[in-house]
Design a protein around this motif. Sequence first.
Motif, PDB file in Angstrom:
ATOM      1  N   ASN A 150      -3.488   4.943  -9.565  1.00 50.29           N
ATOM      2  CA  ASN A 150      -2.826   6.101 -10.180  1.00 50.29           C
ATOM      3  C   ASN A 150      -2.415   7.073  -9.081  1.00 50.29           C
ATOM      4  OD1 ASN A 150      -2.073   8.440 -11.494  1.00 50.29           O
ATOM      5  ND2 ASN A 150      -3.748   8.414 -12.965  1.00 50.29           N
ATOM      6  N   PHE A 151      -1.138   7.049  -8.745  1.00 48.40           N
ATOM      7  CA  PHE A 151      -0.587   7.970  -7.753  1.00 48.40           C
ATOM      8  C   PHE A 151       0.496   8.837  -8.382  1.00 48.40           C
ATOM      9  CE2 PHE A 151      -2.475   4.849  -4.811  1.00 48.40           C
ATOM     10  CZ  PHE A 151      -3.101   5.711  -3.915  1.00 48.40           C
ATOM     11  N   GLU A 152       0.222   9.294  -9.587  1.00 46.95           N
ATOM     12  CA  GLU A 152       1.215  10.104 -10.281  1.00 46.95           C
ATOM     13  C   GLU A 152       1.431  11.455  -9.602  1.00 46.95           C
ATOM     14  OE1 GLU A 152      -0.220  10.551 -14.229  1.00 46.95           O
ATOM     15  OE2 GLU A 152      -1.721  12.086 -13.725  1.00 46.95           O
ATOM     16  N   GLY A 153       0.517  11.841  -8.698  1.00 51.51           N
ATOM     17  CA  GLY A 153       0.715  13.074  -7.949  1.00 51.51           C
ATOM     18  C   GLY A 153       1.850  12.964  -6.952  1.00 51.51           C
ATOM     19  N   ILE A 154       2.224  11.737  -6.602  1.00 51.75           N
ATOM     20  CA  ILE A 154       3.349  11.516  -5.692  1.00 51.75           C
ATOM     21  C   ILE A 154       4.647  11.404  -6.470  1.00 51.75           C
ATOM     22  CG2 ILE A 154       4.385   9.925  -4.011  1.00 51.75           C
ATOM     23  CD1 ILE A 154       1.598   9.134  -3.147  1.00 51.75           C
ATOM     24  N   CYS A 155       4.591  10.579  -7.505  1.00 50.09           N
ATOM     25  CA  CYS A 155       5.801  10.327  -8.281  1.00 50.09           C
ATOM     26  C   CYS A 155       5.393   9.923  -9.687  1.00 50.09           C
ATOM     27  CB  CYS A 155       6.626   9.228  -7.624  1.00 50.09           C
ATOM     28  SG  CYS A 155       8.148   8.806  -8.457  1.00 50.09           S
ATOM     29  N   LYS A 156       5.925  10.592 -10.691  1.00 46.29           N
ATOM     30  CA  LYS A 156       5.623  10.248 -12.069  1.00 46.29           C
ATOM     31  C   LYS A 156       6.196   8.868 -12.390  1.00 46.29           C
ATOM     32  CE  LYS A 156       3.642  14.187 -13.192  1.00 46.29           C
ATOM     33  NZ  LYS A 156       2.226  14.272 -13.583  1.00 46.29           N
ATOM     34  N   ALA A 157       5.417   8.041 -13.101  1.00 44.27           N
ATOM     35  CA  ALA A 157       5.887   6.703 -13.457  1.00 44.27           C
ATOM     36  C   ALA A 157       7.061   6.811 -14.431  1.00 44.27           C
ATOM     37  CB  ALA A 157       4.746   5.910 -14.076  1.00 44.27           C
ATOM     38  N   PRO A 158       8.044   5.882 -14.417  1.00 39.65           N
ATOM     39  CA  PRO A 158       8.132   4.861 -13.369  1.00 39.65           C
ATOM     40  C   PRO A 158       8.732   5.427 -12.082  1.00 39.65           C
ATOM     41  CG  PRO A 158       9.932   4.607 -14.922  1.00 39.65           C
ATOM     42  CD  PRO A 158       9.089   5.760 -15.416  1.00 39.65           C
ATOM     43  N   PRO A 159       8.546   4.800 -10.917  1.00 42.07           N
ATOM     44  CA  PRO A 159       7.827   3.539 -10.737  1.00 42.07           C
ATOM     45  C   PRO A 159       6.328   3.752 -10.614  1.00 42.07           C
ATOM     46  CG  PRO A 159       8.677   4.257  -8.652  1.00 42.07           C
ATOM     47  CD  PRO A 159       9.162   5.261  -9.671  1.00 42.07           C
ATOM     48  N   HIS A 160       5.574   2.697 -10.947  1.00 42.62           N
ATOM     49  CA  HIS A 160       4.125   2.723 -10.768  1.00 42.62           C
ATOM     50  C   HIS A 160       3.842   2.470  -9.290  1.00 42.62           C
ATOM     51  CE1 HIS A 160      -0.052   2.403 -12.045  1.00 42.62           C
ATOM     52  NE2 HIS A 160      -0.174   1.417 -11.170  1.00 42.62           N
ATOM     53  N   LEU A 161       2.915   3.239  -8.724  1.00 44.43           N
ATOM     54  CA  LEU A 161       2.665   3.165  -7.277  1.00 44.43           C
ATOM     55  C   LEU A 161       1.267   2.659  -6.941  1.00 44.43           C
ATOM     56  CD1 LEU A 161       4.174   6.611  -6.203  1.00 44.43           C
ATOM     57  CD2 LEU A 161       5.338   4.414  -6.370  1.00 44.43           C
ATOM     58  N   ARG A 162       1.156   2.021  -5.792  1.00 44.04           N
ATOM     59  CA  ARG A 162      -0.129   1.618  -5.216  1.00 44.04           C
ATOM     60  C   ARG A 162       0.028   1.576  -3.707  1.00 44.04           C
ATOM     61  NH1 ARG A 162      -0.315  -3.672  -3.415  1.00 44.04           N
ATOM     62  NH2 ARG A 162       1.338  -5.073  -4.132  1.00 44.04           N
ATOM     63  N   ILE A 163      -1.089   1.590  -2.980  1.00 45.95           N
ATOM     64  CA  ILE A 163      -1.026   1.459  -1.518  1.00 45.95           C
ATOM     65  C   ILE A 163      -0.697   0.017  -1.190  1.00 45.95           C
ATOM     66  CG2 ILE A 163      -2.317   1.556   0.652  1.00 45.95           C
ATOM     67  CD1 ILE A 163      -3.946   3.828  -0.449  1.00 45.95           C
ATOM     68  N   SER A 164       0.311  -0.181  -0.385  1.00 45.44           N
ATOM     69  CA  SER A 164       0.695  -1.538   0.000  1.00 45.44           C
ATOM     70  C   SER A 164       0.039  -1.978   1.307  1.00 45.44           C
ATOM     71  CB  SER A 164       2.219  -1.647   0.136  1.00 45.44           C
ATOM     72  OG  SER A 164       2.702  -0.713   1.087  1.00 45.44           O
ATOM     73  N   GLU A 165      -0.136  -1.046   2.234  1.00 45.78           N
ATOM     74  CA  GLU A 165      -0.715  -1.414   3.528  1.00 45.78           C
ATOM     75  C   GLU A 165      -1.246  -0.195   4.253  1.00 45.78           C
ATOM     76  OE1 GLU A 165       0.582  -4.408   7.099  1.00 45.78           O
ATOM     77  OE2 GLU A 165       1.991  -2.785   6.664  1.00 45.78           O
ATOM     78  N   VAL A 166      -2.382  -0.374   4.907  1.00 55.76           N
ATOM     79  CA  VAL A 166      -2.937   0.637   5.805  1.00 55.76           C
ATOM     80  C   VAL A 166      -3.032  -0.006   7.180  1.00 55.76           C
ATOM     81  CG1 VAL A 166      -4.886   2.139   6.355  1.00 55.76           C
ATOM     82  CG2 VAL A 166      -4.249   1.751   3.970  1.00 55.76           C
ATOM     83  N   ARG A 167      -2.270   0.521   8.127  1.00 60.15           N
ATOM     84  CA  ARG A 167      -2.229  -0.012   9.485  1.00 60.15           C
ATOM     85  C   ARG A 167      -2.897   0.958  10.437  1.00 60.15           C
ATOM     86  NH1 ARG A 167      -1.867  -4.684  11.237  1.00 60.15           N
ATOM     87  NH2 ARG A 167      -0.889  -3.942  13.148  1.00 60.15           N
ATOM     88  N   HIS A 168      -3.613   0.399  11.418  1.00 64.38           N
ATOM     89  CA  HIS A 168      -4.272   1.232  12.430  1.00 64.38           C
ATOM     90  C   HIS A 168      -4.046   0.617  13.801  1.00 64.38           C
ATOM     91  CE1 HIS A 168      -7.098   4.250  13.756  1.00 64.38           C
ATOM     92  NE2 HIS A 168      -7.795   3.338  14.399  1.00 64.38           N
ATOM     93  N   ALA A 169      -3.702   1.435  14.769  1.00 63.12           N
ATOM     94  CA  ALA A 169      -3.482   0.958  16.138  1.00 63.12           C
ATOM     95  C   ALA A 169      -4.100   1.961  17.104  1.00 63.12           C
ATOM     96  CB  ALA A 169      -1.995   0.790  16.419  1.00 63.12           C
ATOM     97  N   SER A 170      -4.587   1.459  18.251  1.00 59.42           N
ATOM     98  CA  SER A 170      -5.255   2.363  19.175  1.00 59.42           C
ATOM     99  C   SER A 170      -5.100   1.941  20.622  1.00 59.42           C
ATOM    100  CB  SER A 170      -6.733   2.457  18.823  1.00 59.42           C
ATOM    101  OG  SER A 170      -7.352   1.197  19.001  1.00 59.42           O
ATOM    102  N   PHE A 171      -5.460   2.865  21.495  1.00 56.58           N
ATOM    103  CA  PHE A 171      -5.374   2.663  22.949  1.00 56.58           C
ATOM    104  C   PHE A 171      -6.553   3.372  23.594  1.00 56.58           C
ATOM    105  CE2 PHE A 171      -4.355   4.607  27.040  1.00 56.58           C
ATOM    106  CZ  PHE A 171      -3.853   3.540  27.780  1.00 56.58           C
TER     107      PHE A 171
END
Length: 400
Positions: A318-339
């Motif tokens: 439920n990410f309706e705080g970002i955008c009211k459905a439709p579209p229905h939202l979910r996290i697709s990817e969390v990427r992390h990179a470091s040095f």
Amino acid sequence: MMKCLFVAMACLLFGASGEPAPNSSIDTHVLSQPYAQFGFDVLRELASNKSDQNIFVSPTNIAVALAMTSNGASGATRQAILQTLHADGQPVETFNAANRALEEQIAGTTAVQLSMANALWLQQDIPVNPSFRQTLQAAYSAQAENLDFRKASAVETINAWVAKHTNDRIPKILDQVDPSTVALLTNAIAFKGKWTMQFDPKVTQPHDFKMANGTLSKVQIMQQTAEYGYSNAEGLEAIRLPYADGTFAMYVVLPKNDTAMQSFLQQLTADAFTKIVSSLHPQRGTIELPRFTITYDATLNAILTKLGMGNAFSDHANFEGICKAPPHLRISEVRHASFLKVDEEGTEAAAATSVGIRATAIRIEPPPFHMVVDHPFFLAIRDERNGQIIFTGSIGKPIS
């Protein structure tokens, strides 16, 4: 012997909630224990059965990216994110205010070079909730920009932003963006500090480093004799290596062997680490530490799901705080990179995180110590003002 360590950058993407601006009087210690525990959780999962590898992440970097994301989540999804961050139970205003105070303290740092930046990237033709944008700008100083994720130029723009805010140490975090992405949140952090007592390059020399599998690898070992915070108890050697005026420090923990290293990581908690820090006492001795440079990157979806955030990746999110459905939202990817670069002068580290959201479907003077880090080890870079773990990792194969 030396163990593995890592630095990381993360990115969260969403496919296709507003809170008032916090005040800076909030104590930054509010987040130090939760974010440290979260960071050690991530490290434990990443390092599981990988003692011959280098793993280095920034708990602060990943946590702030997820904290921003939580402002667009509601119900069980928001609860899952906050529980994973060990920040559940905090009112949203208090949570955002604490993150704001943390950012302000980082921005005001002068003892070392330390910076953090946030950004919100939005699909240009999707009606994103204005209050979500406003919250991230007010509470996280997030730069907001509209892009067309269907074009390659969007990836180039985001990667350029990441490179800029990590001093070019992380030139790229994304290869491509799913065309159905609605919003993408990024956090970048960069650190550069000089040792209070720098190592003499003339003393650095080749030394065998025994990896977890027993293989010997030649590394460049730096050496310094001075008074440090040090302890040797319960099979663990630990030392505090301060930067500049001591506001920041690297902690190196050296278990006696690989089995002890794995046990240490499995039992590592924020309270356990605080106990190690409290156990250190001033003692003169010699530290031999590898000089090395490493890079690291990982997709964190599976680990975050295991740690309790599965709802945010599911069709029930439920990410309706970002955008009211439709579209229905979910996290697709969390990427992390470091040095991470450790040498005679000091340490340089950088990390970035991206979260993408898309549409789904009493003292007795002891004898001098001699600590030789020549097999897998644990390390953490800590802000001594508030206890915040900026970076942490396990090092199994240092490379000069």
